[in-house]
Design an enzyme around this catalytic site. Structure first.
Site, PDB file in Angstrom:
ATOM      1  N   TRP A 103       0.825  -1.215   0.000  1.00  0.00           N
ATOM      2  CA  TRP A 103       0.000   0.000   0.000  1.00  0.00           C
ATOM      3  C   TRP A 103       0.854   1.258   0.000  1.00  0.00           C
ATOM      4  O   TRP A 103       0.474   2.267  -0.610  1.00  0.00           O
ATOM      5  CB  TRP A 103      -1.002  -0.025   1.156  1.00  0.00           C
ATOM      6  CG  TRP A 103      -1.987  -1.144   0.964  1.00  0.00           C
ATOM      7  CD1 TRP A 103      -2.068  -2.298   1.687  1.00  0.00           C
ATOM      8  CD2 TRP A 103      -2.982  -1.245  -0.059  1.00  0.00           C
ATOM      9  NE1 TRP A 103      -3.055  -3.104   1.177  1.00  0.00           N
ATOM     10  CE2 TRP A 103      -3.631  -2.486   0.106  1.00  0.00           C
ATOM     11  CE3 TRP A 103      -3.385  -0.417  -1.108  1.00  0.00           C
ATOM     12  CZ2 TRP A 103      -4.670  -2.909  -0.740  1.00  0.00           C
ATOM     13  CZ3 TRP A 103      -4.421  -0.841  -1.947  1.00  0.00           C
ATOM     14  CH2 TRP A 103      -5.043  -2.066  -1.753  1.00  0.00           C
ATOM     15  N   ASP A 173      -1.240   6.445   6.792  1.00  0.00           N
ATOM     16  CA  ASP A 173      -2.337   5.567   6.397  1.00  0.00           C
ATOM     17  C   ASP A 173      -2.512   4.539   7.520  1.00  0.00           C
ATOM     18  O   ASP A 173      -1.665   3.670   7.707  1.00  0.00           O
ATOM     19  CB  ASP A 173      -1.980   4.883   5.069  1.00  0.00           C
ATOM     20  CG  ASP A 173      -3.031   3.873   4.626  1.00  0.00           C
ATOM     21  OD1 ASP A 173      -3.967   3.585   5.393  1.00  0.00           O
ATOM     22  OD2 ASP A 173      -2.904   3.356   3.492  1.00  0.00           O
ATOM     23  N   LYS A 197     -12.207  -2.020   7.666  1.00  0.00           N
ATOM     24  CA  LYS A 197     -11.543  -3.004   8.526  1.00  0.00           C
ATOM     25  C   LYS A 197     -12.078  -2.872   9.953  1.00  0.00           C
ATOM     26  O   LYS A 197     -12.819  -3.719  10.416  1.00  0.00           O
ATOM     27  CB  LYS A 197     -10.021  -2.829   8.484  1.00  0.00           C
ATOM     28  CG  LYS A 197      -9.415  -3.237   7.134  1.00  0.00           C
ATOM     29  CD  LYS A 197      -8.953  -2.061   6.382  1.00  0.00           C
ATOM     30  CE  LYS A 197      -8.179  -2.277   5.114  1.00  0.00           C
ATOM     31  NZ  LYS A 197      -8.283  -3.413   4.300  1.00  0.00           N
TER      32      LYS A 197
HETATM   33  N1  PMP Z   1      -4.234   1.293   2.588  1.00  0.00           N
HETATM   34  C1  PMP Z   1      -4.221   0.147   3.274  1.00  0.00           C
HETATM   35  C2  PMP Z   1      -3.228  -0.019   4.392  1.00  0.00           C
HETATM   36  C3  PMP Z   1      -5.114  -0.871   2.941  1.00  0.00           C
HETATM   37  O1  PMP Z   1      -5.100  -2.025   3.616  1.00  0.00           O
HETATM   38  C4  PMP Z   1      -6.034  -0.682   1.885  1.00  0.00           C
HETATM   39  C5  PMP Z   1      -7.050  -1.719   1.484  1.00  0.00           C
HETATM   40  N2  PMP Z   1      -6.894  -2.973   1.888  1.00  0.00           N
HETATM   41  C6  PMP Z   1      -6.000   0.523   1.189  1.00  0.00           C
HETATM   42  C7  PMP Z   1      -5.095   1.489   1.583  1.00  0.00           C
HETATM   43  C8  PMP Z   1      -6.933   0.783   0.049  1.00  0.00           C
HETATM   44  O2  PMP Z   1      -8.218   0.940   0.530  1.00  0.00           O
HETATM   45  P1  PMP Z   1      -9.487   1.128  -0.408  1.00  0.00           P
HETATM   46  O3  PMP Z   1      -9.746  -0.179  -1.050  1.00  0.00           O
HETATM   47  O4  PMP Z   1     -10.539   1.579   0.537  1.00  0.00           O
HETATM   48  O5  PMP Z   1      -9.161   2.169  -1.400  1.00  0.00           O
END
Ligand code: PMP
Length: 362
Positions: A103, A173, A197
Site C-alpha cells: 500500500w 495511512d 476493517k
Molecule cells: N491502505 C491500506 C493499508 C489498505 O489495507 C487498503 C485496502 N486494503 C488501502 C489502503 C486501500 O483501501 P481502499 O480499497 O478503501 O481504497
C-alpha cells in the site's frame, strides 16, 4: 438465520454481530423517523444528528483533540493516496515516503504525479518484512510531509512506534490498524483510513486532519478533492455515504461498550499471541512473513511448505467455516485478519485447524 462463518477477510471485514443486529433492527424504520437511514435526506436534521453522532463517537473512542477535523469522504483509502499529494505537494516540492509494503507503493505512485518524492526507506529488497528504525530515517530538507503506512495489510508488517517527523508533518495511512489501539495525536498531522476493517463498511474514508494543515492547501483544487472545502462543508460538499456513516456511529457505540480502544488493544494482543504462537511452535511448518519484531496485531500473513499446501489449507479451512484466509494475490500464502470484531474463539478454531492440517499433511 443461516450459520455465520468465521470471517478472516482483510476488508471488507467482520463487523461486530451486535452492530449488524442493531442495523438489522433499525433497517426498515429508524426509531422516531419511520424510514430507513438509506432513505432519509442527508440534509435532514435526522441525518445531521447521525453524522454528528458518528463524528463524536470517533472523537470519544480515539480521544481526538479539538484541533483535528474529522472528514468523511468517498473513494476509499486509495483516493487519499492522490488527495494527500494534491493538497500538500505542488510541482517542484518534495515529500518523503517510507515504503514497507504494497500500500505504501500505491501511495508513492500517486504522489509522483504531483511533485518530487524521496523514498527515504524501502524494505523491498528483503521482501517487505521490516520497518525502519527512527534513526535510519533521514528526512529531505524542505520535505512538505513524510508519509507512511502504519500497518501493511498484505505483508502483516506493523510499525511498533510512531515516526517522528522532526518538525515535518507526518501523514499516516492507518487503514488496517486504526481503532486497534490508542493514537498519540501529537505525532500526526493527517491520519486517514478506509473504513472497511475496524470502522465500518467499505467505500468510506475517514480523514483526521490538523486544522493548521488546511491553511497550506492551494487554491483552485477540484472541490471534492480539496480537504478545506470538505471541512468547510462538514463532509457534506456532496451527498455523503449516509449508510456507512450511520454504521460508523454504531461501531463506535459498540466499541465503547467493549471498554474502548485500550481494552481492544489488550484483546488484540491476546488474539495475535495465540496465532503467532501456533506459527512458532509448528516446527517450521507454518512460516510467518513479517520479522518477529514488527508482526502485525491485525493481519497475520504466513505460508505453508508449498503453494499447493497453501491452497489446500485455504480451501479445506473454508469448508470448515474459516473463511477469507487466502493471502493477497501479490503475496500468496495465507493471511488471517483478526480485527477488533473478530472473536477470540475464531482464532482458537483456526489454531485447532492448523494443528490438525499439519498433522495430516506434515
Ligand atoms: N491502505 C491500506 C493499508 C489498505 O489495507 C487498503 C485496502 N486494503 C488501502 C489502503 C486501500 O483501501 P481502499 O480499497 O478503501 O481504497
Amino acid at each position: 438465520m443461516s450459520k455465520r462463518v468465521y470471517n478472516f477477510s482483510a476488508g471488507p471485514a467482520a463487523i461486530p454481530l451486535p452492530v449488524l443486529e442493531r442495523a438489522q433492527a433499525e433497517m426498515l424504520s429508524l426509531d422516531g423517523i419511520g424510514m430507513s437511514v438509506m432513505e432519509i435526506s442527508h440534509r435532514s436534521s435526522h441525518f445531521e444528528s447521525i453524522l454528528a453522532g458518528a463524528e463524536q463517537g470517533l472523537r470519544d473512542v480515539l480521544n481526538v483533540p479539538d484541533n483535528f477535523k474529522i472528514l468523511f469522504l468517498q473513494g476509499g483509502a486509495s483516493l487519499q493516496f492522490s488527495m494527500v499529494p494534491m493538497n500538500f505537494l505542488a510541482a517542484g516540492e518534495t515529500a518523503d515516503y517510507v515504503i514497507t509494503g504494497f500500500w505504501g507503493r500505491k501511495a508513492l505512485t500517486e504522489a509522483r504525479r504531483c511533485g518530487n518524492v524521496n523514498v527515504i526507506y524501502s524494505s523491498a529488497d528483503g521482501g517487505y518484512r521490516t520497518t525502519p528504525e527512527q534513526a535510519e530515517l533521514n528526512f529531505s530538507k524542505d520535505a512538505k510531509y513524510v508519509h507512511y503506512v502504519a500497518n501493511e495489510t498484505i505483508e502483516g508488517v506493523e510499525f511498533q512506534y510512531d515516526i517522528n517527523g522532526s518538525g515535518i508533518p507526518v501523514v499516516c495511512d492507518m487503514s488496517s490498524n486504526i481503532m486497534s489501539k490508542p493514537i498519540n495525536w501529537e505525532n500526526f498531522s493527517l491520519v486517514y483510513n478506509g473504513a472497511q476493517k475496524n470502522i465500518g463498511p467499505s467505500g468510506l474514508a475517514v480523514v483526521f486532519i490538523r486544522e493548521d494543515m488546511l491553511e497550506r492547501i492551494p487554491k483552485g483544487l477540484h472541490s471534492l478533492l480539496d480537504y478545506r472545502n470538505i471541512a468547510e462543508n462538514g463532509s457534506m460538499a456532496n451527498t455523503p455515504n449516509t449508510w456507512a456513516i450511520y454504521m460508523v456511529g454504531l461501531v463506535c457505540d459498540w466499541l465503547k461498550e467493549q471498554g474502548g480502544v485500550a481494552a481492544m488493544q489488550t484483546r488484540n494482543r491476546e488474539k495475535a499471541a495465540v496465532l503467532y504462537g501456533a506459527l512458532d511452535t509448528s516446527d517450521g511448518y507454518f512460516t510467518g512473513h513479517a520479522d518477529r519484531s514488527v508482526r502485525s496485531m491485525m493481519n497475520v500473513s504466513f505460508h505453508l511448505p508449498s503453494p499447493d499446501l497453501d491452497e489446500r489449507f485455504c480451501s479445506e479451512a473454508e469448508k470448515n467455516g474459516l473463511d477469507g484466509l487466502r493471502g493477497h494475490r501479490s503475496l500468496g500464502g495465507v493471511r488471517a485478519s483478526i480485527y477488533n470484531a473478530f472473536p477470540r474463539e475464531g482464532v482458537t478454531a483456526l489454531v485447532d485447524f492448523m494443528q490438525d492440517f499439519a498433522h495430516r499433511n506434515g
